[in-house]
Write a protein that holds these residues in place. Structure first.
Motif, PDB file in Angstrom:
ATOM      1  N   LEU A  28       4.374  53.337 -14.855  1.00  0.00           N
ATOM      2  CA  LEU A  28       4.116  53.995 -16.249  1.00  0.00           C
ATOM      3  C   LEU A  28       2.673  53.229 -17.060  1.00  0.00           C
ATOM      4  O   LEU A  28       2.479  53.998 -17.435  1.00  0.00           O
ATOM      5  N   LEU A  29       2.923  52.438 -16.911  1.00  0.00           N
ATOM      6  CA  LEU A  29       1.779  51.403 -17.554  1.00  0.00           C
ATOM      7  C   LEU A  29       0.659  51.758 -17.073  1.00  0.00           C
ATOM      8  O   LEU A  29      -0.743  52.373 -17.506  1.00  0.00           O
ATOM      9  N   GLY A  70       9.145  57.236 -19.738  1.00  0.00           N
ATOM     10  CA  GLY A  70       8.148  56.604 -21.025  1.00  0.00           C
ATOM     11  C   GLY A  70       8.876  54.804 -21.497  1.00  0.00           C
ATOM     12  O   GLY A  70       9.611  54.942 -21.882  1.00  0.00           O
ATOM     13  N   PHE A  71       7.626  54.581 -22.752  1.00  0.00           N
ATOM     14  CA  PHE A  71       8.362  53.714 -23.760  1.00  0.00           C
ATOM     15  C   PHE A  71       7.055  53.285 -24.061  1.00  0.00           C
ATOM     16  O   PHE A  71       6.186  53.094 -24.342  1.00  0.00           O
ATOM     17  N   ILE A  72       8.015  52.631 -25.417  1.00  0.00           N
ATOM     18  CA  ILE A  72       6.716  51.837 -26.443  1.00  0.00           C
ATOM     19  C   ILE A  72       6.948  51.083 -26.761  1.00  0.00           C
ATOM     20  O   ILE A  72       8.408  50.213 -27.068  1.00  0.00           O
ATOM     21  N   ASN A  73       6.357  49.845 -27.258  1.00  0.00           N
ATOM     22  CA  ASN A  73       6.590  48.493 -27.640  1.00  0.00           C
ATOM     23  C   ASN A  73       6.197  48.011 -28.073  1.00  0.00           C
ATOM     24  O   ASN A  73       5.308  48.460 -29.038  1.00  0.00           O
ATOM     25  N   TRP A  74       6.740  47.154 -29.548  1.00  0.00           N
ATOM     26  CA  TRP A  74       5.815  46.945 -30.932  1.00  0.00           C
ATOM     27  C   TRP A  74       6.863  45.687 -30.996  1.00  0.00           C
ATOM     28  O   TRP A  74       7.606  45.318 -30.701  1.00  0.00           O
ATOM     29  N   HIS A  75       6.219  44.816 -32.007  1.00  0.00           N
ATOM     30  CA  HIS A  75       6.985  43.751 -32.747  1.00  0.00           C
ATOM     31  C   HIS A  75       6.572  43.859 -34.409  1.00  0.00           C
ATOM     32  O   HIS A  75       5.292  44.632 -34.738  1.00  0.00           O
ATOM     33  N   ASP A  91       2.106  47.813 -29.815  1.00  0.00           N
ATOM     34  CA  ASP A  91       1.431  46.809 -29.072  1.00  0.00           C
ATOM     35  C   ASP A  91       1.088  47.896 -27.283  1.00  0.00           C
ATOM     36  O   ASP A  91       0.742  48.057 -27.038  1.00  0.00           O
ATOM     37  N   LEU A  92       2.229  48.373 -26.898  1.00  0.00           N
ATOM     38  CA  LEU A  92       2.644  48.864 -25.042  1.00  0.00           C
ATOM     39  C   LEU A  92       2.722  50.493 -25.653  1.00  0.00           C
ATOM     40  O   LEU A  92       3.908  50.438 -25.968  1.00  0.00           O
ATOM     41  N   VAL A  93       1.915  51.411 -25.643  1.00  0.00           N
ATOM     42  CA  VAL A  93       2.708  53.214 -25.427  1.00  0.00           C
ATOM     43  C   VAL A  93       2.249  53.937 -24.132  1.00  0.00           C
ATOM     44  O   VAL A  93       0.882  53.734 -24.003  1.00  0.00           O
ATOM     45  N   ALA A  94       3.736  54.092 -23.397  1.00  0.00           N
ATOM     46  CA  ALA A  94       3.089  54.411 -22.150  1.00  0.00           C
ATOM     47  C   ALA A  94       3.570  55.362 -21.564  1.00  0.00           C
ATOM     48  O   ALA A  94       5.052  55.779 -21.541  1.00  0.00           O
ATOM     49  N   ILE A  95       3.094  56.668 -22.854  1.00  0.00           N
ATOM     50  CA  ILE A  95       3.772  58.205 -22.243  1.00  0.00           C
ATOM     51  C   ILE A  95       2.931  59.242 -22.211  1.00  0.00           C
ATOM     52  O   ILE A  95       3.890  60.280 -21.897  1.00  0.00           O
ATOM     53  N   LEU A 123       1.254  50.208 -37.696  1.00  0.00           N
ATOM     54  CA  LEU A 123       0.202  50.273 -36.957  1.00  0.00           C
ATOM     55  C   LEU A 123      -0.335  50.421 -35.744  1.00  0.00           C
ATOM     56  O   LEU A 123       0.211  49.379 -34.695  1.00  0.00           O
ATOM     57  N   LYS A 124      -1.142  50.886 -34.820  1.00  0.00           N
ATOM     58  CA  LYS A 124      -1.999  50.559 -33.647  1.00  0.00           C
ATOM     59  C   LYS A 124      -2.855  50.479 -33.957  1.00  0.00           C
ATOM     60  O   LYS A 124      -3.873  52.008 -34.358  1.00  0.00           O
TER      61      LYS A 124
END
Length: 171
Positions: A28-29, A70-75, A91-95, A123-124
């Motif tokens: 996906l990424l 799909g996925f969304i990654n954050w901290h 961090d990572l947005v794979a949609i 924030l992005k």
């Protein structure tokens, strides 16, 4: 967050990242960053460590029929201004492989999780490695560029043509 997350039913289910998702998330990424002219190179193991959090990051998996789509990654980190508040950094947005409705649902679900973690702001970095419209549809406010991306080479410097789409992490 400019707008509060809203509840929506749809064809997707949402859950946290599991180690067995690593290969599907890698695909996906790679699909979502294929148009980037400059970016990070992920192998499956490194991506699995990042998405698994190692104590810091969170990853929301959108799945359909039991398969990650799909996925969304954050901290979430403390941020000090006049007061100390928690902020989330995407961090990572794979949609990319999702429909527009599913993209918005996935972003909204991630925002709801961030809010539940206590994030007052999300924030992005706008670098072109994800579709912009689901963020805008969920209340993000784009800013005109006010920063420069600096690259320092560890070895002999290489020529870098101007890039409009990058895939980097904001640190």
């Amino acid at each position: 967050m400019a707008l509060p997350p809203w509840e929506a039913s749809g064809s997707l289910t949402f859950r946290t990242f599991l180690p067995e998702d690593a290969s599907a998330c890698h695909e996906l990424l790679m699909q979502s960053t294929r148009r980037c002219e400059f970016g990070l190179i992920w192998d499956v193991e490194r991506l699995a460590r990042h998405l698994g959090g190692e104590g810091v990051a969170q990853t929301l998996i959108a799945e359909k029929g039991g398969k990650p789509t799909g996925f969304i990654n954050w901290h979430v980190l403390p941020f000090l201004g006049r007061t100390e508040e928690s902020i989330a950094v995407l961090d990572l947005v794979a949609i990319d492989g999702l429909t527009r409705t599913e993209q918005r649902q996935t972003m909204n679900a991630a925002l709801a999780w961030m809010k539940a973690e206590g994030a007052a702001l999300v924030l992005k970095l706008a670098i072109g490695d994800y579709p912009l419209w689901p963020l805008v549809a969920n209340g993000f406010v784009p800013r005109f560029p006010d920063s420069y991306i600096m690259v320092t080479w560890a070895g002999e410097p290489e020529h870098l043509p101007p890039c409009s789409r990058l895939h980097l992490l904001w640190r």
